[in-house]
Scaffold this motif. Structure first.
Motif, mmCIF file in Angstrom:
data_model
loop_
_atom_site.group_PDB
_atom_site.id
_atom_site.type_symbol
_atom_site.label_atom_id
_atom_site.label_comp_id
_atom_site.label_asym_id
_atom_site.label_seq_id
_atom_site.Cartn_x
_atom_site.Cartn_y
_atom_site.Cartn_z
ATOM 1 N N ALA A 18 -0.053 -33.519 -21.642
ATOM 2 C CA ALA A 18 -0.510 -32.135 -21.464
ATOM 3 C C ALA A 18 -1.789 -31.843 -22.230
ATOM 4 O O ALA A 18 -2.551 -30.966 -21.865
ATOM 5 N N ALA A 19 -2.063 -32.569 -23.293
ATOM 6 C CA ALA A 19 -3.232 -32.281 -24.136
ATOM 7 C C ALA A 19 -4.554 -32.377 -23.382
ATOM 8 O O ALA A 19 -5.367 -31.469 -23.462
ATOM 9 N N PRO A 20 -4.839 -33.448 -22.612
ATOM 10 C CA PRO A 20 -6.117 -33.491 -21.895
ATOM 11 C C PRO A 20 -6.259 -32.375 -20.858
ATOM 12 O O PRO A 20 -7.332 -31.837 -20.673
ATOM 13 N N ALA A 21 -5.178 -31.994 -20.210
ATOM 14 C CA ALA A 21 -5.251 -30.922 -19.221
ATOM 15 C C ALA A 21 -5.605 -29.601 -19.900
ATOM 16 O O ALA A 21 -6.388 -28.823 -19.379
ATOM 17 N N GLN A 22 -5.048 -29.348 -21.071
ATOM 18 C CA GLN A 22 -5.349 -28.125 -21.813
ATOM 19 C C GLN A 22 -6.834 -28.065 -22.158
ATOM 20 O O GLN A 22 -7.457 -27.024 -22.082
ATOM 21 N N ALA A 23 -7.398 -29.194 -22.533
ATOM 22 C CA ALA A 23 -8.784 -29.213 -22.987
ATOM 23 C C ALA A 23 -9.775 -28.908 -21.869
ATOM 24 O O ALA A 23 -10.888 -28.496 -22.143
ATOM 25 N N GLN A 24 -9.398 -29.099 -20.633
ATOM 26 C CA GLN A 24 -10.328 -28.927 -19.531
ATOM 27 C C GLN A 24 -10.186 -27.586 -18.815
ATOM 28 O O GLN A 24 -10.806 -27.381 -17.794
ATOM 29 N N THR A 25 -9.385 -26.694 -19.340
ATOM 30 C CA THR A 25 -9.210 -25.404 -18.691
ATOM 31 C C THR A 25 -10.086 -24.348 -19.347
ATOM 32 O O THR A 25 -10.533 -24.495 -20.473
ATOM 33 N N HIS A 26 -10.312 -23.262 -18.621
ATOM 34 C CA HIS A 26 -11.064 -22.128 -19.162
ATOM 35 C C HIS A 26 -10.114 -21.265 -19.977
ATOM 36 O O HIS A 26 -9.051 -20.886 -19.500
ATOM 37 N N ARG A 27 -10.503 -20.947 -21.178
ATOM 38 C CA ARG A 27 -9.727 -20.021 -21.997
ATOM 39 C C ARG A 27 -10.200 -18.608 -21.673
ATOM 40 O O ARG A 27 -11.346 -18.404 -21.286
ATOM 41 N N PRO A 28 -9.336 -17.618 -21.840
ATOM 42 C CA PRO A 28 -9.779 -16.233 -21.596
ATOM 43 C C PRO A 28 -10.604 -15.710 -22.774
ATOM 44 O O PRO A 28 -10.102 -15.582 -23.880
ATOM 45 N N PHE A 29 -11.870 -15.434 -22.524
ATOM 46 C CA PHE A 29 -12.752 -14.891 -23.540
ATOM 47 C C PHE A 29 -12.920 -13.392 -23.297
ATOM 48 O O PHE A 29 -12.932 -12.945 -22.157
ATOM 49 N N PRO A 30 -13.082 -12.608 -24.359
ATOM 50 C CA PRO A 30 -13.322 -11.177 -24.155
ATOM 51 C C PRO A 30 -14.704 -10.948 -23.548
ATOM 52 O O PRO A 30 -15.618 -11.757 -23.716
ATOM 53 N N ALA A 31 -14.857 -9.841 -22.853
ATOM 54 C CA ALA A 31 -16.125 -9.530 -22.188
ATOM 55 C C ALA A 31 -17.264 -9.334 -23.187
ATOM 56 O O ALA A 31 -18.428 -9.480 -22.829
ATOM 57 N N TYR A 32 -16.957 -9.032 -24.435
ATOM 58 C CA TYR A 32 -18.008 -8.823 -25.435
ATOM 59 C C TYR A 32 -18.363 -10.095 -26.203
ATOM 60 O O TYR A 32 -19.170 -10.056 -27.122
ATOM 61 N N ALA A 33 -17.776 -11.238 -25.817
ATOM 62 C CA ALA A 33 -18.136 -12.515 -26.448
ATOM 63 C C ALA A 33 -19.513 -12.950 -25.959
ATOM 64 O O ALA A 33 -19.847 -12.786 -24.784
ATOM 65 N N LEU A 34 -20.304 -13.495 -26.856
ATOM 66 C CA LEU A 34 -21.644 -13.974 -26.533
ATOM 67 C C LEU A 34 -21.682 -15.490 -26.691
ATOM 68 O O LEU A 34 -20.849 -16.068 -27.377
ATOM 69 N N ARG A 35 -22.653 -16.133 -26.071
ATOM 70 C CA ARG A 35 -22.823 -17.583 -26.187
ATOM 71 C C ARG A 35 -23.980 -17.869 -27.129
ATOM 72 O O ARG A 35 -24.975 -17.155 -27.136
ATOM 73 N N GLY A 36 -23.835 -18.926 -27.913
ATOM 74 C CA GLY A 36 -24.910 -19.307 -28.813
ATOM 75 C C GLY A 36 -24.703 -20.691 -29.404
ATOM 76 O O GLY A 36 -23.694 -21.343 -29.163
ATOM 77 N N GLU A 37 -25.690 -21.115 -30.190
ATOM 78 C CA GLU A 37 -25.603 -22.371 -30.927
ATOM 79 C C GLU A 37 -25.179 -22.042 -32.346
ATOM 80 O O GLU A 37 -25.741 -21.145 -32.979
ATOM 81 N N PHE A 38 -24.211 -22.783 -32.859
ATOM 82 C CA PHE A 38 -23.536 -22.459 -34.110
ATOM 83 C C PHE A 38 -23.541 -23.670 -35.027
ATOM 84 O O PHE A 38 -23.180 -24.774 -34.610
ATOM 85 N N VAL A 39 -23.977 -23.467 -36.278
ATOM 86 C CA VAL A 39 -23.964 -24.525 -37.291
ATOM 87 C C VAL A 39 -23.433 -23.915 -38.584
ATOM 88 O O VAL A 39 -23.934 -22.886 -39.036
ATOM 89 N N VAL A 40 -22.415 -24.552 -39.184
ATOM 90 C CA VAL A 40 -21.937 -24.115 -40.492
ATOM 91 C C VAL A 40 -22.843 -24.759 -41.531
ATOM 92 O O VAL A 40 -22.994 -25.974 -41.567
ATOM 93 N N VAL A 41 -23.480 -23.920 -42.362
ATOM 94 C CA VAL A 41 -24.350 -24.413 -43.429
ATOM 95 C C VAL A 41 -23.494 -24.681 -44.662
ATOM 96 O O VAL A 41 -23.396 -25.798 -45.137
ATOM 97 N N GLN A 42 -22.896 -23.639 -45.192
ATOM 98 C CA GLN A 42 -21.932 -23.715 -46.287
ATOM 99 C C GLN A 42 -21.103 -22.454 -46.181
ATOM 100 O O GLN A 42 -21.637 -21.353 -46.302
ATOM 101 N N THR A 43 -19.827 -22.600 -45.943
ATOM 102 C CA THR A 43 -18.955 -21.464 -45.689
ATOM 103 C C THR A 43 -19.147 -20.397 -46.766
ATOM 104 O O THR A 43 -19.158 -20.725 -47.929
ATOM 105 N N PRO A 44 -19.337 -19.137 -46.409
ATOM 106 C CA PRO A 44 -19.319 -18.509 -45.093
ATOM 107 C C PRO A 44 -20.682 -18.433 -44.412
ATOM 108 O O PRO A 44 -20.828 -17.741 -43.399
#
Length: 129
Positions: A18-44
């Motif tokens: 079941a794990a590979p099938a889960q990884a390939q599905t679309h998760r429900p995102f809220p309408a106010y979610a935005l797309r971007g590039e994300f890099v953790v420098v040093q938390t937070p």
């Protein structure tokens, strides 16, 4: 005894299958979610689209399989994500995108785009006017 071992083995096979099938599905995102590039420098502290930003206290980062990730384990890696911002401007929720979600190319990157485009929550797609 043999039946318990067989049942445990069958359950393990079902979870792995079941794990590979889960990884390939679309998760429900809220309408106010935005797309971007994300890099953790040093938390937070993070970089969001190349600009300094901060994670909110209690922020959640979900990997491409929807499991929670620790920000420190992601330090220095660049991801394409969907994210939400709390009213104070801190990043609250982050979802690392899987290949199926990355294939959906049209997603707002700014609040202005999100306010003018049309969102279909059923199939998680955006339509530009």
């Amino acid at each position: 005894m043999t039946r318990c071992v067989f049942t445990a083995a069958l359950a393990a096979v079902a979870l792995v299958a079941a794990a590979p099938a889960q990884a390939q599905t679309h998760r429900p995102f809220p309408a106010y979610a935005l797309r971007g590039e994300f890099v953790v420098v040093q938390t937070p502290d993070v970089l969001l689209n190349g600009q300094p930003a901060r994670l909110a206290p209690g922020a959640r980062i979900k990997g491409d399989t929807n499991l929670l990730l620790q920000p420190a384990s992601l330090t220095g890696q660049k991801f394409v994500v969907h994210y939400t911002v709390e009213p104070g401007g801190l990043i609250m929720d982050v979802w690392v995108l899987n290949p199926a979600e990355l294939a959906n190319k049209v997603w707002p990157r700014t609040p202005q785009e999100g306010a003018t485009w049309l969102f279909n929550p059923g199939d998680q797609t955006w339509v530009k006017p």
